[in-house]
Each structure stands twice: as C-alpha cells, then as structure tokens.
Design an enzyme around this catalytic site. Structure first.
Site, PDB file in Angstrom:
ATOM      1  N   HIS A 162     -13.297  44.454 -11.860  1.00 32.48           N
ATOM      2  CA  HIS A 162     -12.210  45.175 -11.173  1.00 32.48           C
ATOM      3  C   HIS A 162     -11.637  44.326 -10.033  1.00 32.48           C
ATOM      4  CE1 HIS A 162     -13.680  48.946 -13.121  1.00 32.48           C
ATOM      5  NE2 HIS A 162     -14.847  48.340 -12.960  1.00 32.48           N
ATOM      6  N   SER A 283       8.513  23.405  -4.134  1.00 31.63           N
ATOM      7  CA  SER A 283       9.594  24.373  -4.061  1.00 31.63           C
ATOM      8  C   SER A 283      10.824  23.672  -3.539  1.00 31.63           C
ATOM      9  CB  SER A 283       9.194  25.512  -3.118  1.00 31.63           C
ATOM     10  OG  SER A 283      10.349  26.139  -2.598  1.00 31.63           O
ATOM     11  N   LYS A 289       5.133  24.310  -0.214  1.00 33.02           N
ATOM     12  CA  LYS A 289       4.637  24.904  -1.449  1.00 33.02           C
ATOM     13  C   LYS A 289       4.079  23.884  -2.447  1.00 33.02           C
ATOM     14  CE  LYS A 289       4.876  28.781  -2.651  1.00 33.02           C
ATOM     15  NZ  LYS A 289       6.011  29.660  -2.945  1.00 33.02           N
ATOM     16  N   GLU A 296       1.054  29.398 -14.513  1.00 35.80           N
ATOM     17  CA  GLU A 296       1.980  30.523 -14.616  1.00 35.80           C
ATOM     18  C   GLU A 296       2.686  30.501 -15.962  1.00 35.80           C
ATOM     19  OE1 GLU A 296       4.073  31.273 -10.609  1.00 35.80           O
ATOM     20  OE2 GLU A 296       3.297  29.244 -10.494  1.00 35.80           O
ATOM     21  N   GLN A 328      13.171  34.931 -44.826  1.00 34.49           N
ATOM     22  CA  GLN A 328      13.593  33.681 -44.200  1.00 34.49           C
ATOM     23  C   GLN A 328      13.367  33.729 -42.682  1.00 34.49           C
ATOM     24  OE1 GLN A 328      16.992  31.300 -45.779  1.00 34.49           O
ATOM     25  NE2 GLN A 328      18.020  32.026 -43.937  1.00 34.49           N
TER      26      GLN A 328
END
Ligand code: ARG
Length: 467
Positions: A162, A283, A289, A296, A328
């Site tokens: 969890h 970025s 960044k 991802e 096709q």
C-alpha cells in the site's frame, strides 16, 4: 493515374470498371505490410518448391522464380525496390515485380495459393522472428536485474505494501521481484512463438488447395512446428497475434510497475537511487531538473501496448467466417507494439546497470515499527495466540506514536500496562538484521534463502551461477 492501377490487375477481368482511386488508397496496405517482405519471399520460395513436387513448375522454372525472388529481396534490402501505384500490398508488389523480372513464369507461382493463406503464413513467420528478436533483449534486462541483485545483497530498505512501510527487505530481494515477472514474460514469448508456428499455407482462400502439396515439407522448410488442420480456421486464426500483443502488454504492465517504483525511489523525497545522467533529461524551464523520462515512457507506453491488444480484440470480435478484409487491421498494432517494446528494453537495461544506490538513505527509513511483526512472532513463540499478540503489539505501536518515540524505546513497564503477560526486551527483538535472517523459508529475505533464489535466477536464465 488509373492506368497505373490497371498495370497489374490482381482480380483478372472480374470488374469492368477501374477502381476508384480513393478506394484503392483505403484498401492498400503496402505502406505497412512491406515489413513482411522477407517472410513473403521466404514463403513464396517454399511454395514454389512445393509446386515442383506436384508438377506445376519444372526445375528450370523453379530456378527462374527463385532467382527472381532473390533479386527482389536484394532490391528491398538495398532500398531500391520501386513500388508501383498498383501494389495493393506486399504480396501483390512481389508478384508484380517478379512478373517484370522473369516474365509469364511468374504467373504460375500463385497456383493453389490465395493471399488469405499467404498473409497468414507471412504474418506468423514474422511474429515467430519477432519473438526471436525480443528474447535476447528480455534476457539482457533480466541479466541486468540479476547483476544489481548480486551486488546489493546486503543493502537493506523498507519493503512497501500500500506504499506504506511494511517490513525490511534487501535491495536484492526487491529487484529480483521484478526479475521474476520478466522471466514469466520470457516464457510467454517462447509460448507465443510456438502458437505462431502452425503453417496455414495450403489452405487456399478458405477451402484448401486442389494440388496435393506436401504441406509438412513446406512447414519444415520454413521452420513451422506443425500444419493447420482446418483451412477455414487457418485463414482466420489470429490468436497468435493476440497472444503476442498480450505478452507485450503484460510485459509493459510489469515494466510500468518497476518504473513507477524507480521514479519514486529516484525522487528527492526517497533518494534511494540516483539515475545516471545519461538516462535523465533536463527541463527547458527549470534548470535544476533531472527528469526520469525513460522510466516515465516505460510507464506511459504501456498504455499504448494495452491499446493495441484491445484494438485487435475488438477487430476480431464477431468476424464472420474465414478471411475478411478487417483482418488487414491486424498488422499495425503488432508492428507498433513490437517496435515500442524493442525500443524500451535496451534502454531499461542500461538504466539499471548505471543506477547508483544510496544505502544510507534507505537505512534512514528503517524505523523500528517495521519490525512490529517480529514482536508478534516472538510472542507467538512464547505461546501467545497470534491474534492476541497482534492486538498487544498494535497497541504498543499506538502508544509509541502518541508519545512521539520509536517503538523500541518502550520499556518493560509500558508493555506490562498493555498486558501483564507482555514481557519483552524490545531492544533485543527489534533488530533489522535478525529480522531479515529469520525469514529462512524459500523465497524469503534471509541470506541463505537469497542465495537459493539467486541460484534459481541463474537457472531461469539458462546459466550456471557466477558464484
Ligand atoms: N493485405 C491483405 C491483408 O493484410 C492480404 C490478404 C488480402 N486477401 C484478400 N482476399 N483481399 O490481410
């Protein structure tokens, strides 16, 4: 323009009018099924040999056809093949070109064969080869995971359920959990290959061929394991393509789960791992960044893989008997799914091999509450029924939480307040390493269980252990 379309009329003289150019465009599949050229040429070569044995072709004609087909193969390979506007699909393109190269003998090749059994054969052969091409890349990714497992046997981190702290595990144990799902994928592609390896050629349009072709010999020549038993089924069966797409979609699901965890682990909040800069992107706006784009994309492209499986399932649903032109639509999802997986797997292998671990950050998260289960287990060993022990320990966890102290700082008198039989020196029981070591049952966290697991992992890869 219409003259071009009439250049090679596949349907003979059936229609008096030339086909509408827009219909021609809609109908054409050459733009994508050109990828089947190797398979189309291979299956035509095998078919031509079959036609010799039944007396349709002479040895000399066979030779001419083989040479013509090999010339065409070379044209494709060297990107010299010149498609004509009349080339509806790869099958017509090859036949048209053969006619141009060797003349009327080319017209004998299609004896007893239909594009319906031809396309099913070519496509199966393509999927068989695609499985062969994927397997080494899956094995390499498994190998990369196994290498990182072997190097990270002593690295301990919290295990999550969890996405909450659950119990301590080793890095090796965690990364191997993803190894095993990929091993199942590997097995699945081997099974898909077997499913695809049933030869439809000799089924004609739907009712079989009236020439006593030795289908078994053709199957053997092309590397198929068996021949289809029902010509109607053979021209319509695309189970192998669905199975291939399912295997790819499920592998995507596995990779997406793995990627999601690595994205989290690579975040500043976790800081458990750091991706090599070769596997991150910057970025355009925020100078600080370093984005985990490949992970991802592994997560994102899985949507596309699932979409392709769904697309073919829907195409096949309720199709009437034998071949329909809907079929096709089977190729593009398969080609794209294969390309997607082929582009992902090697990147993930490299990303895993270059990943840096940060065992200190992992260790910092090893709070004593991760060992709450060990206290209940200890109470059970001392004769307390598990349910009761669970209640005592959960209360102890709450007490520690309310006081804002770690679980192992609770003293004997604190425990006795929970229950007078709750006698334990928590600082003795709450030891991460002995907790890991207690899980000796196979598949567990102890070093001995891990050694057994690593040995099994090498065996699953078909190799003997390096250790
Ligand atoms: N291009 C077709 C396909 O990919 C080949 C088979 C066409 N057969 C036919 N009877 N029109 O399915």
């Amino acid at each position: 323009m219409n003259d071009g379309f009439q250049h090679f009329n596949l349907w003979g003289e059936r229609t008096s009018k030339s086909i509408d150019p827009l219909v021609m465009k809609l109908n054409a599949s050459f733009a994508f099924d050109v990828r089947l050229y190797q398979e189309d040429i291979d299956s035509s070569l095998a078919w031509a040999r079959g036609l010799v044995l039944v007396g349709v072709l002479s040895q000399k004609e066979l030779l001419t056809i083989c040479q013509g087909l090999e010339t065409i193969r070379l044209e494709f390979l060297e990107e010299r093949f010149n498609p004509s506007p009349s080339d509806e699909d790869i099958h017509t393109a090859v036949e048209r070109r053969l006619m141009e190269i060797i003349g009327p003998t080319a017209g004998k090749l299609h004896t007893g064969r239909s594009r319906n059994d031809q396309v099913a054969t070519d496509f199966r052969l393509w999927v068989m080869r695609a499985c062969d091409a994927l397997l080494p890349t899956i094995i390499d990714l498994c190998q990369a995971l196994l290498e990182r497992a072997e190097a990270g046997r002593e690295v301990v981190l919290p295990g999550y359920t969890h996405l909450q702290h659950a119990q301590p595990i080793t890095w090796a144990h965690w990364i191997l959990s993803h190894f095993w799902s990929l091993i199942r994928d590997k097995g699945r592609f081997a099974a898909v290959r077997d499913s695809a390896a049933i030869l439809p050629l000799g089924s004609g349009a739907l009712a079989g061929t009236s020439f006593p072709i030795n289908r078994q010999a053709i199957a053997e020549e092309l590397g198929f394991k068996a021949i289809s038993q029902n010509s109607i089924d053979a021209v319509a069966d695309r189970d192998f393509a669905l199975e291939f797409l399912f295997a790819l979609a499920l592998m995507g699901v596995h990779l997406s789960r793995f990627s999601e965890m690595l994205i989290l682990f690579n975040s500043r909040e976790f800081g458990f791992v750091e991706l090599d800069e070769a596997y991150t992107t910057g970025s355009s706006l925020m100078p600080q960044k370093k984005n985990p784009d490949p992970l991802e994309l592994a997560r994102g492209k899985t949507g596309r893989l699932i979409g392709h499986l769904t697309s073919l399932l829907v195409t096949l649903k309720s199709l009437p008997s034998a071949y329909d032109k809907d079929l096709q639509e089977d190729k593009e999802p398969v080609f794209d799914a294969f390309d997607t997986a082929s582009s992902l797997l090697p990147v993930l292998s490299g990303l895993i091999r270059t990943l840096t671990l940060n065992p200190n950050r992992m260790a910092a998260q090893l709070e004593p509450a991760l060992l709450a289960t060990d206290i209940t287990d200890e109470l059970v060993r001392r004769g307390v029924p598990f349910r009761e022990a669970h209640r005592w320990v959960s209360r102890a966890v709450r007490v520690a939480e309310e006081r804002g102290v770690p679980l192992n700082s609770l003293q004997q008198e604190d425990l006795r307040l929970i229950n007078e039989r709750f006698e334990m020196d928590l600082s003795q029981v709450l030891d991460i390493h002995s907790s890991l070591e207690k899980r000796t049952a196979s598949g567990g966290t102890s070093q001995s269980a891990l050694s057994t697991q690593i040995l099994a992992a090498h065996q699953a890869l078909g190799r003997s252990s390096s250790k």
